[in-house]
Write a protein that holds these residues in place. Structure first.
Motif, short mmCIF file in Angstrom:
data_model
loop_
_atom_site.label_atom_id
_atom_site.label_comp_id
_atom_site.label_asym_id
_atom_site.label_seq_id
_atom_site.Cartn_x
_atom_site.Cartn_y
_atom_site.Cartn_z
N LEU A 1 0.84 -1.19 0.00
CA LEU A 1 0.00 0.00 0.00
C LEU A 1 0.87 1.23 0.00
CD1 LEU A 1 -2.67 -1.03 2.63
CD2 LEU A 1 -2.79 -1.29 0.19
N TYR A 2 0.44 2.23 -0.71
CA TYR A 2 1.21 3.46 -0.84
C TYR A 2 0.28 4.63 -0.65
CZ TYR A 2 4.29 6.98 -2.79
OH TYR A 2 5.06 8.09 -2.99
N CYS A 3 0.60 5.51 0.26
CA CYS A 3 -0.19 6.72 0.52
C CYS A 3 -1.66 6.41 0.77
CB CYS A 3 -0.05 7.72 -0.62
SG CYS A 3 1.60 8.41 -0.76
N GLY A 4 -1.93 5.31 1.46
CA GLY A 4 -3.30 4.98 1.80
C GLY A 4 -4.12 4.39 0.65
N GLN A 5 -3.52 4.21 -0.51
CA GLN A 5 -4.26 3.64 -1.64
C GLN A 5 -4.19 2.12 -1.61
OE1 GLN A 5 -2.46 5.35 -5.09
NE2 GLN A 5 -3.40 7.33 -4.80
N GLN A 6 -5.22 1.50 -2.14
CA GLN A 6 -5.23 0.04 -2.26
C GLN A 6 -4.23 -0.37 -3.33
OE1 GLN A 6 -7.91 -2.08 -0.90
NE2 GLN A 6 -7.33 -3.97 -1.89
N GLY A 7 -3.41 -1.37 -3.07
CA GLY A 7 -2.44 -1.84 -4.05
C GLY A 7 -3.10 -2.73 -5.09
N ILE A 8 -2.35 -3.10 -6.10
CA ILE A 8 -2.82 -4.01 -7.15
C ILE A 8 -2.29 -5.39 -6.81
CG2 ILE A 8 -2.69 -4.58 -9.60
CD1 ILE A 8 -2.23 -1.60 -10.13
N SER A 9 -3.16 -6.38 -6.82
CA SER A 9 -2.72 -7.73 -6.48
C SER A 9 -1.90 -8.31 -7.61
CB SER A 9 -3.94 -8.63 -6.20
OG SER A 9 -4.52 -9.06 -7.41
N ASP A 10 -1.09 -9.30 -7.29
CA ASP A 10 -0.27 -9.92 -8.33
C ASP A 10 -1.13 -10.70 -9.32
OD1 ASP A 10 -0.52 -11.79 -6.05
OD2 ASP A 10 0.62 -13.15 -7.35
N ASP A 11 -2.41 -10.95 -9.01
CA ASP A 11 -3.32 -11.60 -9.95
C ASP A 11 -3.83 -10.62 -11.00
OD1 ASP A 11 -3.03 -13.86 -8.47
OD2 ASP A 11 -5.05 -13.84 -7.63
N GLU A 12 -3.75 -9.33 -10.74
CA GLU A 12 -4.30 -8.31 -11.64
C GLU A 12 -3.25 -7.59 -12.48
OE1 GLU A 12 -7.93 -6.46 -9.12
OE2 GLU A 12 -5.94 -6.17 -8.26
N ILE A 13 -1.98 -7.70 -12.12
CA ILE A 13 -0.96 -6.85 -12.72
C ILE A 13 -0.53 -7.28 -14.12
CG2 ILE A 13 1.09 -7.95 -11.79
CD1 ILE A 13 2.04 -5.06 -11.12
N GLY A 14 -0.55 -8.57 -14.42
CA GLY A 14 -0.08 -9.05 -15.71
C GLY A 14 -1.19 -9.21 -16.73
N ARG A 16 -1.87 -11.93 -18.28
CA ARG A 16 -2.49 -13.24 -18.19
C ARG A 16 -3.52 -13.34 -17.08
NH1 ARG A 16 2.71 -16.83 -16.24
NH2 ARG A 16 2.67 -16.22 -14.06
N LYS A 17 -3.66 -12.33 -16.25
CA LYS A 17 -4.69 -12.23 -15.20
C LYS A 17 -4.71 -13.44 -14.28
CE LYS A 17 -5.92 -8.28 -16.77
NZ LYS A 17 -5.05 -7.23 -16.36
N THR A 18 -3.54 -13.83 -13.84
CA THR A 18 -3.37 -14.87 -12.85
C THR A 18 -2.12 -14.54 -12.07
OG1 THR A 18 -3.30 -17.28 -12.51
CG2 THR A 18 -2.08 -16.40 -14.39
N SER A 19 -1.87 -15.24 -11.01
CA SER A 19 -0.73 -14.93 -10.15
C SER A 19 0.59 -14.95 -10.91
CB SER A 19 -0.65 -15.92 -8.99
OG SER A 19 0.52 -15.69 -8.23
N LEU A 20 1.39 -13.93 -10.69
CA LEU A 20 2.73 -13.88 -11.29
C LEU A 20 3.71 -14.73 -10.49
CD1 LEU A 20 2.97 -10.07 -12.09
CD2 LEU A 20 2.35 -11.93 -13.62
N LEU A 21 3.28 -15.21 -9.33
CA LEU A 21 4.15 -15.98 -8.46
C LEU A 21 4.02 -17.48 -8.64
CD1 LEU A 21 3.54 -13.84 -5.24
CD2 LEU A 21 5.35 -13.57 -6.94
N ASP A 22 3.08 -17.92 -9.49
CA ASP A 22 2.84 -19.34 -9.65
C ASP A 22 2.59 -19.66 -11.12
OD1 ASP A 22 2.12 -21.98 -9.44
OD2 ASP A 22 0.28 -21.62 -8.31
N ASP A 23 3.45 -20.47 -11.73
CA ASP A 23 3.30 -20.85 -13.13
C ASP A 23 2.53 -22.16 -13.31
OD1 ASP A 23 4.53 -18.65 -14.18
OD2 ASP A 23 6.49 -19.59 -14.39
N ASN A 24 2.13 -22.81 -12.21
CA ASN A 24 1.37 -24.06 -12.33
C ASN A 24 0.05 -23.80 -13.04
OD1 ASN A 24 3.26 -25.69 -11.01
ND2 ASN A 24 2.48 -25.06 -9.01
N GLY A 25 -0.27 -24.63 -14.01
CA GLY A 25 -1.53 -24.50 -14.72
C GLY A 25 -1.54 -23.45 -15.81
N ILE A 26 -0.42 -22.78 -16.03
CA ILE A 26 -0.35 -21.76 -17.08
C ILE A 26 -0.24 -22.47 -18.43
CG2 ILE A 26 0.96 -19.82 -18.01
CD1 ILE A 26 -0.51 -19.27 -15.37
#
Length: 159
Positions: A1-14, A16-26
């Motif tokens: 979180l930065y300056c009280g704003q909600q952060g972007i989850s790692d599921d939303e940032i890429g 491919r719209k899935t976790s950037l931390l897990d390549d299983n099932g990609i």
């Protein structure tokens, strides 16, 4: 979180719209693979000066790339590349970047995993329109690296 704003989850940032931390099932991206055999494909202009070149040919037959087995280097080794019509790996792949030590034709162990930076191509419609316009210092830099020559450009050494 930065300056009280909600952060972007790692599921939303890429894209491919899935976790950037897990390549299983990609699964692989849709689109027709480039099936041209090495030596028959057309070289792709680099995205920008000294960017990793894109792989314009099929690589499915190369098997896994490991530190001891690297099918890419069979053709892209500077000693044989010109003879087989391949782009040779640049000097930066044959030296220790931290101190400039020449590895005398041996591939730097940090550069053995070619597909970490160099990617095969697919024929797709890009999900996002790209208006980037690359500029090159010379026409040669559209298809060749001069990174070893300009690596310390602008760096001041000393006190």
């Amino acid at each position: 979180l930065y300056c009280g704003q909600q952060g972007i989850s790692d599921d939303e940032i890429g894209l491919r719209k899935t976790s950037l931390l897990d390549d299983n099932g990609i699964t692989e991206i849709a689109g027709e693979k480039e099936n041209d055999a090495p030596g028959t494909s057309k070289r792709i202009t680099r995205s920008y000066e000294n960017s990793p070149p894109l792989i314009p040919h099929d690589i499915s037959f190369l098997g896994p790339i490991t530190l001891s087995e690297n099918g890419c280097f069979n053709c892209h080794d500077p000693k044989v590349a010109e003879g087989v019509g391949a782009t040779p790996v640049p000097r930066t792949h044959l030296m220790e970047l931290s101190d400039g030590k020449d590895l005398k034709g041996s591939l730097n162990g940090k550069n053995y995993n070619c597909t970490q930076c160099h990617v095969p191509q697919r024929k797709i419609t890009p999900p996002v329109d790209n208006k980037f316009n690359a500029e090159y210092r010379s026409d040669k830099s559209r298809n060749r690296s001069n990174l070893a020559d300009v690596l310390n450009e602008g760096v001041k050494v000393g006190k």
